[in-house]
Motif scaffolding. Structure first.
Motif, PDB file in Angstrom:
ATOM      1  N   PRO A 160      42.554  37.960  40.597  1.00 46.21           N
ATOM      2  CA  PRO A 160      41.330  38.349  41.312  1.00 46.21           C
ATOM      3  C   PRO A 160      40.675  39.569  40.837  1.00 46.21           C
ATOM      4  N   ASP A 161      39.487  40.007  40.832  1.00 43.13           N
ATOM      5  CA  ASP A 161      38.851  41.198  40.427  1.00 43.13           C
ATOM      6  C   ASP A 161      39.302  42.235  41.292  1.00 43.13           C
ATOM      7  N   SER A 162      39.422  41.945  42.575  1.00 42.54           N
ATOM      8  CA  SER A 162      39.665  43.101  43.406  1.00 42.54           C
ATOM      9  C   SER A 162      40.884  44.020  43.197  1.00 42.54           C
ATOM     10  N   PHE A 164      42.161  44.418  39.835  1.00 41.94           N
ATOM     11  CA  PHE A 164      41.851  45.132  38.532  1.00 41.94           C
ATOM     12  C   PHE A 164      40.922  46.309  38.492  1.00 41.94           C
ATOM     13  N   GLN A 165      39.933  46.162  39.527  1.00 44.17           N
ATOM     14  CA  GLN A 165      39.110  47.371  39.495  1.00 44.17           C
ATOM     15  C   GLN A 165      39.550  48.645  39.505  1.00 44.17           C
ATOM     16  N   ILE A 182      41.370  34.572  34.897  1.00 43.90           N
ATOM     17  CA  ILE A 182      41.057  36.019  34.959  1.00 43.90           C
ATOM     18  C   ILE A 182      39.676  36.133  34.504  1.00 43.90           C
ATOM     19  N   SER A 183      38.716  36.842  35.027  1.00 43.51           N
ATOM     20  CA  SER A 183      37.238  37.187  34.805  1.00 43.51           C
ATOM     21  C   SER A 183      37.283  37.992  33.513  1.00 43.51           C
ATOM     22  N   GLU A 184      36.246  37.761  32.827  1.00 43.64           N
ATOM     23  CA  GLU A 184      35.962  38.808  31.742  1.00 43.64           C
ATOM     24  C   GLU A 184      36.071  40.258  31.995  1.00 43.64           C
ATOM     25  N   CYS A 185      35.290  40.360  33.274  1.00 43.43           N
ATOM     26  CA  CYS A 185      35.183  41.845  33.589  1.00 43.43           C
ATOM     27  C   CYS A 185      36.521  42.366  33.948  1.00 43.43           C
ATOM     28  N   SER A 186      37.469  41.736  34.680  1.00 41.84           N
ATOM     29  CA  SER A 186      38.671  41.889  35.122  1.00 41.84           C
ATOM     30  C   SER A 186      39.660  42.413  33.759  1.00 41.84           C
ATOM     31  N   HIS A 189      39.014  45.447  32.107  1.00 46.37           N
ATOM     32  CA  HIS A 189      39.410  46.568  32.919  1.00 46.37           C
ATOM     33  C   HIS A 189      40.781  46.713  32.619  1.00 46.37           C
ATOM     34  N   PHE A 208      37.473  33.258  31.294  1.00 41.22           N
ATOM     35  CA  PHE A 208      36.355  34.424  30.271  1.00 41.22           C
ATOM     36  C   PHE A 208      36.029  33.468  28.884  1.00 41.22           C
TER      37      PHE A 208
END
Length: 428
Positions: A160-162, A164-165, A182-186, A189, A208
């Motif tokens: 989750p993004d939470s 890896f931010q 996994i999302s592209e943003c994460s 990161h 992603f």
């Protein structure tokens, strides 16, 4: 009592009287013995407690090497055994390996284990959640371990993004993500938060569409994002390497765009080339069609390429080259020293492909061709030595091997980033 006093003398005399010689190992400092114990498999490390009273406390205080895959024969016993080990061990942790299918309540069990004080300062983590179609969330407890991890393998879970931010892993050198969402943003990161990362392998993962690399430390990258979990999931389509000055090994197994800015390689075919990438020395590709044009394009993009591994099950075009690439032959310096081709049947297009390198690769040292068992006879081999014009080879010291054995490590079977850290990850 001083070290080396009566107790040490007694141990020496006992060892000598029993015919075993002096026990010099037991005289080593606790810190050294602890490091030795931590390098042993989990069972063998625990068994050192019965060697002598001198060893009894060492395993409990040595850096913990806990491999859950070799502890029990019955799966349902594993959670209890691991719980007892973590409860009794003083820490710190060195390595934790949790195999697939370890527990029916996997997520809760893993979360409890990762919070154990025995895993403080953990250096290596291999975490694979139970085999289920519905991916479980990665435990947030991994955050407390991130600052000391050097090697991490995470498989079969949702990241989750939470988590890896802003996550920082300053010591992480090898990272493997396998069958993860996994999302592209994460994903970006993660890479940005690992300033010492050297080897990155993303295997059968999704969520992603683009992997963008900006890393001054990465030396090896492997990407294979194709996966059966495709319904409604974002698919990987593009690998963009913006800045990777140390990159030497590239394993790219999907027919997607590969962009080495400002180069554009689509489906392994170079479509735009305004500059070259001189750091790449080893390249492994899985080609739908064995195409000389495609390989020549890659050599232009990576002019210092020394080792090339090709898997291709289809022969494709004729691969005629004498007129088409005469300017290349005259001007381009082919630096390949090793070429491995799986699935050589000896058809015309393959013969033409191989002959190009036989007659033009002046520093070639070894070419290996994997043939079918039915072709492993003197008639076939003699015929193809003639067809490939081996007597006229450009590199007089080059060796050419026909083999029925797997002549390179299966690039589809590279599952961990540490495989990419080998000097030649694909050599058998």
């Amino acid at each position: 009592m001083e070290a080396g006093g009566p107790s040490s003398e007694k141990r020496r005399r006992v060892g000598e009287d029993e015919g075993g010689g002096a026990d010099h190992i037991s005289d080593l400092p606790d810190a050294v013995l602890g490091d030795i114990v931590s390098l042993l498999p989990t069972k063998e490390g625990a068994r050192t407690q019965i060697l002598a009273s001198r060893w009894r406390h060492l395993w409990r205080s040595a850096p913990l090497n806990l491999d859950c895959g070799d502890l029990v024969k019955r799966e349902y016993e594993l959670a209890g055994v691991v719980n007892r080990i973590l409860f009794s061990h003083l820490g710190p942790g060195r390595r934790l390996c949790i195999p697939r299918g370890f527990s029916s309540d996997g997520a809760a069990t893993v979360d409890a284990w990762l919070q154990s004080p025995a895993l403080q300062n953990l250096q290596e983590l291999c975490l694979c959640y139970p085999t289920e179609y519905q991916l479980q969330l990665l435990s947030k407890s991994i955050i407390r371990l991130s600052t000391t991890l050097r090697i991490a393998t995470i498989q079969r879970c949702h990241l989750p993004d939470s988590i890896f931010q802003g996550l920082q892993s300053p010591q992480l050198k090898q990272l493997t993500l396998g069958d993860v969402r996994i999302s592209e943003c994460s994903l970006h990161h993660v890479i940005a938060g690992c300033p010492a990362l050297e080897c990155l392998l993303i295997n059968e993962s999704f969520g992603f569409s683009c992997l963008r690399i900006n890393s001054v430390s990465l030396s090896s990258i492997g990407v294979r994002a194709q996966h059966y979990r495709t319904t409604g999931e974002l698919k990987f389509v593009e690998l963009i390497i913006e800045n990777a000055p140390c990159l030497e090994k590239l394993l790219h197994l999907d027919q997607n765009s590969l962009i080495f800015l400002p180069c554009l390689v689509k489906g392994l075919r170079v479509e735009s080339l305004t500059t070259v990438v001189r750091t790449i020395k080893i390249l492994a590709v899985d080609m739908d069609i064995l195409s000389l044009d495609t390989v020549i394009g890659l050599m232009k993009c990576f002019p210092c390429l020394e080792k090339l591994y090709i898997q291709s099950c289809d022969s494709g075009p004729n691969n005629l080259w004498l007129r088409k690439h005469k300017n290349l032959i005259r001007c381009h310096d082919i630096r390949l020293k090793k070429i491995v081709i799986e699935f050589y049947w000896g058809i015309r297009s393959q013969v033409s492909f191989v002959t190009f390198f036989v007659l033009n690769a002046r520093v070639l040292e070894l070419m290996t061709l994997r043939i079918e068992a039915k072709n492993n006879n003197e008639e076939f081999l003699a015929q193809h030595r003639r067809k490939l014009q081996l007597e006229n080879r450009a590199s007089r010291g080059a060796r050419f091997q026909f083999t029925t054995d797997k002549c390179s490590r299966d690039i589809w079977k590279i599952k961990h980033a540490h495989d990419l850290d080998l000097p030649d990850p694909f050599a058998c």
